[in-house]
Design a protein around this motif. Sequence first.
Motif, PDB file in Angstrom:
ATOM      1  N   LYS A 185     -14.936 -34.845  27.033  1.00 17.15           N
ATOM      2  CA  LYS A 185     -14.682 -35.274  25.656  1.00 17.15           C
ATOM      3  C   LYS A 185     -15.639 -34.576  24.692  1.00 17.15           C
ATOM      4  O   LYS A 185     -15.263 -34.132  23.599  1.00 17.15           O
ATOM      5  N   ASP A 188     -14.715 -30.917  24.001  1.00 17.27           N
ATOM      6  CA  ASP A 188     -13.633 -30.812  23.013  1.00 17.27           C
ATOM      7  C   ASP A 188     -14.169 -30.973  21.593  1.00 17.27           C
ATOM      8  O   ASP A 188     -13.729 -30.274  20.668  1.00 17.27           O
ATOM      9  N   ASN A 192     -14.254 -27.709  18.450  1.00 16.89           N
ATOM     10  CA  ASN A 192     -13.571 -27.745  17.151  1.00 16.89           C
ATOM     11  C   ASN A 192     -14.508 -27.661  15.951  1.00 16.89           C
ATOM     12  O   ASN A 192     -14.068 -27.809  14.808  1.00 16.89           O
TER      13      ASN A 192
END
Length: 453
Positions: A185, A188, A192
């Motif tokens: 998690k 990710d 970004n």
Amino acid sequence: MYAILDIETTGGKYNEEGITEIAIYKYNGHEVVDQFISLINPEREIQPFVVNLTGINSNMLRNAPKFYEVAKRIVEITEDCILVAHNAQFDYRILCTEFRRLGFEYERKSLCTVELSKNLIPDQPSYSLGKLVRSLGIPVTDRHRASGDALATVKLFKLLLDKDSGKSIIQNSVRLNPKHQLEPKHIDIIANLPTVTGVYYIHNDKGDIIYIGKSKNIKKRINQHLIGTNTKSKKIQAKISTVTYEATGSELVALLKESEEIKRVKPLYNKALRRSIFTHALYHFKDEHDYINLKIDIANGKEKPITTFSNRQSGKSFITKAVEDYNLCQKLTGLYKTKTSCFNYEIKSCDGACIQKEPSELYNKKVNLLIEKNSYANKNMVIVDKGRVVDERSAILIENGVFRGIGFFNLNYQINNLDVLESIITPMQNNRDTQHIIQSYLRRNKRLKILHI
């Protein structure tokens, strides 16, 4: 097999140090069978205290290989080895940090000769490498250089092996260092984020903002939160769900936005910055002889300061430099307590305001120059800084000495009067913290463009 090593670094902030020199001796328990010694260009500044300690300076490292150029050799010489170092946690962390910058997870078992020495040679007055080997009669050359310290560690480790007759203490002291890996998690979240200057907002799974920060590299800063081992980092790691951000281009704009947003939102893990971010201030007053005196004192919120500081030492450093830059008197700036002349007058670098030899009118002119330079009271001005893109600039508006807000404008856009400015400015709160942020930033960045309007 053991890889006995020592690393010299640039010093500086935790997890932001760079390696300047490394020495690794591959040791089979009887003799050294391979070695690797090299200076390394850390691609960053070396702290002055490190230069004094090691003798390694930037000129020596200009043509040295960079870490990525020696990384393969380090992996090969330490393959299937237990890393041994004096304070192994430090050396192992530094190596892991450098490999992580290359996108590679480096993992080895390790042994610490500080820990081993405390078990096998108890009651030593000191377990620092220099003092310990000296007390044990182990010769050491090139102290505080990687090769000299690593060789001393080899000799110390050999002695420790001999002392561990049961071969159990060393075996039980081998550590498998945990990787500081990101959870899927977290990977990710990092993927970004941009590498830009701005303000970031960390949200929990309900969308609530739990932390607000600013950084010159948002991706790097969030990564530090997610691999950090301190209490706050661990709390953030447990709660983080998403990260949003606002690019600012300018560090000053980011600082101002961060301060205002923390006061408005009051995030759970920003307790420290909810309070004032400065503790001391520079004040002025006239004495009985009509001379303007300066003093650094605790910021009280009642008197209006010339400027503010994060701590007393910062204020003292500012005054010390101001005495030199403006030819001021040590006594009248609070640096030299005396009933007679100051020290600088004795060495002829003070014009004698301390004993009323320099006319007060002349002395006060110099003090007023300092006040004018470091205070924006009653001024109308715009601080122009970096923008979010190449052809953009940021504008920080000060009107009648009051911070009004910030905005962005294209380089082709002329901002030469208040009416034009007010059309692009987003209003923000003026308070003691914003004044401190702006004045501190101006002190640190002497080449900023300032438009007086």
